[in-house]
Write an enzyme that holds these catalytic residues in place. Structure first.
Site, short mmCIF file in Angstrom:
data_model
loop_
_atom_site.label_atom_id
_atom_site.label_comp_id
_atom_site.label_asym_id
_atom_site.label_seq_id
_atom_site.Cartn_x
_atom_site.Cartn_y
_atom_site.Cartn_z
N LYS A 174 1.47 4.32 -2.91
CA LYS A 174 1.45 5.77 -2.66
C LYS A 174 2.74 6.42 -3.17
O LYS A 174 2.70 7.50 -3.77
CB LYS A 174 1.29 6.04 -1.16
CG LYS A 174 -0.06 5.60 -0.63
CD LYS A 174 -0.13 5.75 0.88
CE LYS A 174 -1.42 5.16 1.41
NZ LYS A 174 -1.50 5.12 2.86
N ASP A 233 0.83 -1.20 0.00
CA ASP A 233 0.00 0.00 0.00
C ASP A 233 0.87 1.26 0.00
O ASP A 233 0.59 2.22 -0.73
CB ASP A 233 -0.94 -0.03 1.22
CG ASP A 233 -1.95 1.10 1.16
OD1 ASP A 233 -2.69 1.17 0.16
OD2 ASP A 233 -1.98 1.92 2.10
N1 LIG Z 1 -9.60 3.45 5.43
C1 LIG Z 1 -8.71 4.38 5.22
O1 LIG Z 1 -8.11 4.94 6.14
C2 LIG Z 1 -8.39 4.78 3.80
C3 LIG Z 1 -7.57 5.93 3.58
C4 LIG Z 1 -7.31 6.33 2.26
C5 LIG Z 1 -7.81 5.59 1.20
N2 LIG Z 1 -8.57 4.47 1.46
C6 LIG Z 1 -9.05 3.69 0.32
O2 LIG Z 1 -10.46 3.65 0.36
C7 LIG Z 1 -10.92 2.41 -0.19
C8 LIG Z 1 -11.85 1.72 0.79
O3 LIG Z 1 -11.19 1.53 2.03
P1 LIG Z 1 -11.99 0.98 3.30
O4 LIG Z 1 -11.06 1.05 4.45
O5 LIG Z 1 -13.32 1.65 3.41
O6 LIG Z 1 -12.24 -0.53 2.87
P2 LIG Z 1 -13.43 -1.47 3.34
O7 LIG Z 1 -13.82 -1.15 4.74
O8 LIG Z 1 -13.05 -2.85 3.01
O9 LIG Z 1 -14.65 -1.03 2.42
C9 LIG Z 1 -14.62 -1.28 1.06
C10 LIG Z 1 -16.08 -1.40 0.61
O10 LIG Z 1 -16.06 -1.60 -0.80
C11 LIG Z 1 -16.90 -2.71 -1.09
N3 LIG Z 1 -16.33 -3.35 -2.27
C12 LIG Z 1 -15.13 -3.92 -2.43
N4 LIG Z 1 -14.98 -4.38 -3.70
C13 LIG Z 1 -16.12 -4.09 -4.33
C14 LIG Z 1 -16.60 -4.29 -5.66
N5 LIG Z 1 -15.86 -4.87 -6.60
N6 LIG Z 1 -17.81 -3.88 -5.95
C15 LIG Z 1 -18.57 -3.27 -5.02
N7 LIG Z 1 -18.21 -3.04 -3.76
C16 LIG Z 1 -16.99 -3.45 -3.42
C17 LIG Z 1 -16.83 -3.60 0.14
O11 LIG Z 1 -17.96 -4.42 0.21
P3 LIG Z 1 -17.91 -5.81 1.08
O12 LIG Z 1 -17.73 -5.38 2.51
O13 LIG Z 1 -19.23 -6.42 0.79
O14 LIG Z 1 -16.76 -6.57 0.56
C18 LIG Z 1 -16.80 -2.56 1.25
O15 LIG Z 1 -18.12 -2.14 1.58
C19 LIG Z 1 -9.67 1.59 -0.48
O16 LIG Z 1 -9.35 1.71 -1.84
C20 LIG Z 1 -8.60 2.25 0.37
O17 LIG Z 1 -7.31 2.12 -0.17
C21 LIG Z 1 -8.89 4.08 2.72
#
Ligand SMILES: NC(=O)c1ccc[n+]([C@@H]2O[C@H](COP(=O)([O-])OP(=O)(O)OC[C@H]3O[C@@H](n4cnc5c(N)ncnc54)[C@H](OP(=O)(O)O)[C@@H]3O)[C@@H](O)[C@H]2O)c1
Length: 414
Positions: free
Chosen positions: A278, A274
């Protein structure tokens, strides 16, 4: 101001896409991305850099509670929006309100169209694969339709060019597009330029910290950036901070997962993939034509540890590394040092890895989910420009995504 808004998303615990835009069959899910161990090369942090502080602490809560995984948002404004909030009365919601059983429900939605999104999502039965967004944007031709991607899906990232061709702007927290193959990176920008669509991704590095925007401004005002370096992973800064307090590595990873600081698969964080993404995104912003494989990467996990297989099996095996990792932390503490996971883009290349830093080094103080980045440039030299603050967590990241959406809705189009 007249606005038309359409939302569509998939419920976190449901296999169906929900939408107010179109009714279509459910989409196919992309397979979870596999974390892959990489070759390692160790290095030391260059000369310490002074730190001034930008950014503030933020409350944390589950992102999925406040933000749909991905959504298409179309705002068609007859005049420039003067509101900073996406609360303008939308056509789609106005239609829904007209058929609403009670006038009070109509009034409530007119006040805040997002107020009861959870109930409406649960009650909706329509499906909306990517085609539905494309068809809808082509048919309705709204002024500023925005596709918002908060997944980590590579398949969705690959679809951005076709979404732009259909007329949608793209805002994304998902790093997969910018850290994918160089050919896709170029295609995205060429498509955006050809179709006059905007592509905004401030949260790709440092969550809501103004990293990409700062870098773009330095470059567009003629500065030459010589090196970018620092702590780019809020999840690793949180995990390493806990291990310094004596918490075993496996427990620290579990806590970071509970707080939703990690990537969906925490191996992406622990292997450094990850952070490497970045670093790659920053290098490409500087105009370097590099691929992910060219980032020199040192995993946080020992090379002989088997990190393959299903996530649950990996998590069950993780306590095997606790004792050795804790010994390393304690040996360094006796020498007056701490471990930090550092990423850098220099004129020699891109590097990511675990680095022992003296307690007197500014990076030693960066923990608990913080990020800290220094930009050394012709203008900011010898004292670099420094950005520091929380770089992980649902609340700050959702705020960064929303800021990109508002920038797009309020700002000039390309
Ligand atoms: N969390 C952070 O601090 C942070 C910071 C910067 C950037 N990001 C970015 O933000 C994104 C999400 O992070 P997160 O922490 O929120 O992850 P997360 O909690 O796993 O949430 C991802 C969501 O996307 C859904 N999803 C995954 N693949 C999918 C697909 N092909 N079609 C439809 N829905 C899908 C998942 O559904 P299911 O639960 O049903 O699998 C889940 O609801 C990532 O790309 C991450 O790199 C996160």
């Amino acid at each position: 101001m007249a606005c038309a808004t359409a939302w569509a998303w998939r419920a976190p615990s449901s296999a169906r896409w929900r939408t107010w835009v179109a009714a279509s069959p459910p989409s196919r899910r992309a397979p979870a991305s596999a974390a892959s161990p990489r070759s390692s090369r160790r290095r030391t942090v260059p000369a310490p850099w002074p730190m001034s502080t930008v950014g503030a602490s933020a409350p944390r809560k589950s992102w999925s509670c406040c933000w749909p995984a991905w959504a298409a948002w179309a705002a068609s404004c007859s005049s420039r929006s003067t509101s900073r909030r996406p609360s303008c009365a939308p056509t789609a919601w106005t239609c829904a309100s007209a058929s609403s059983p009670t006038a009070s429900a109509s009034r409530r939605r007119a006040r805040n169209p997002l107020e009861d999104w959870k109930q409406r999502l649960a009650a909706s039965s329509d499906g909306a694969p990517l085609d539905a967004f494309r068809d809808w944007a082509r048919a309705k031709r709204p002024g500023r339709p925005v596709f918002v991607d908060c997944t980590s899906s590579e398949d969705i990232a690959l679809a951005y060019p076709s979404l732009m061709e259909a007329g949608l702007h793209v805002v994304t927290a998902n790093k997969k597009a910018n850290a994918g193959q160089w050919s896709h990176y170029r295609k995205l920008r060429e498509t955006a330029s050809r179709h006059q669509r905007r592509f905004l991704y401030e949260t790709n590095v440092g969550a809501a910290l103004p990293v990409i925007d700062t870098l773009k401004n330095m470059l567009r005002t003629g500065d030459r950036v010589l090196r970018v370096e620092g702590i780019l992973s809020g999840s690793l800064s949180f995990i390493l901070g806990l291990t310094e307090e004596g918490v075993p590595l496996s427990q620290a990873v579990g806590t970071a997962m509970e707080k939703r600081f990690t990537e969906p698969d925490p191996r992406d964080d622990l292997h450094g993939t990850d952070v490497a993404r970045k670093v790659l995104i920053l290098a490409r912003e500087l105009g370097r034509q590099v691929e992910l494989e060219q980032v020199t990467l040192d995993s946080l996990l020992p090379p002989d540890f088997d990190a393959t297989g299903p996530l649950d099996d990996f998590l069950a095996r993780l306590p095997q590394v606790d004792a050795a990792f804790q010994r390393r932390v304690e040996t360094l503490r006796a020498e007056g040092k701490v471990l930090r996971y550092v990423g850098s883009v220099t004129e020699d290349g891109c590097f990511v890895g675990l680095v022992p830093v003296p307690l007197t080094h500014p990076l030693a103080a960066v923990k608990g989910g913080e990020n800290a980045l220094s930009f050394t440039s012709e203008r900011y030299s010898p004292t670099p420009l420094v950005i520091r603050g929380y770089g992980a967590g649902a609340a700050v990241t959702a705020a960064g995504v929303l800021a990109d959406v508002l920038r797009l809705v309020d700002g000039p189009l390309p």
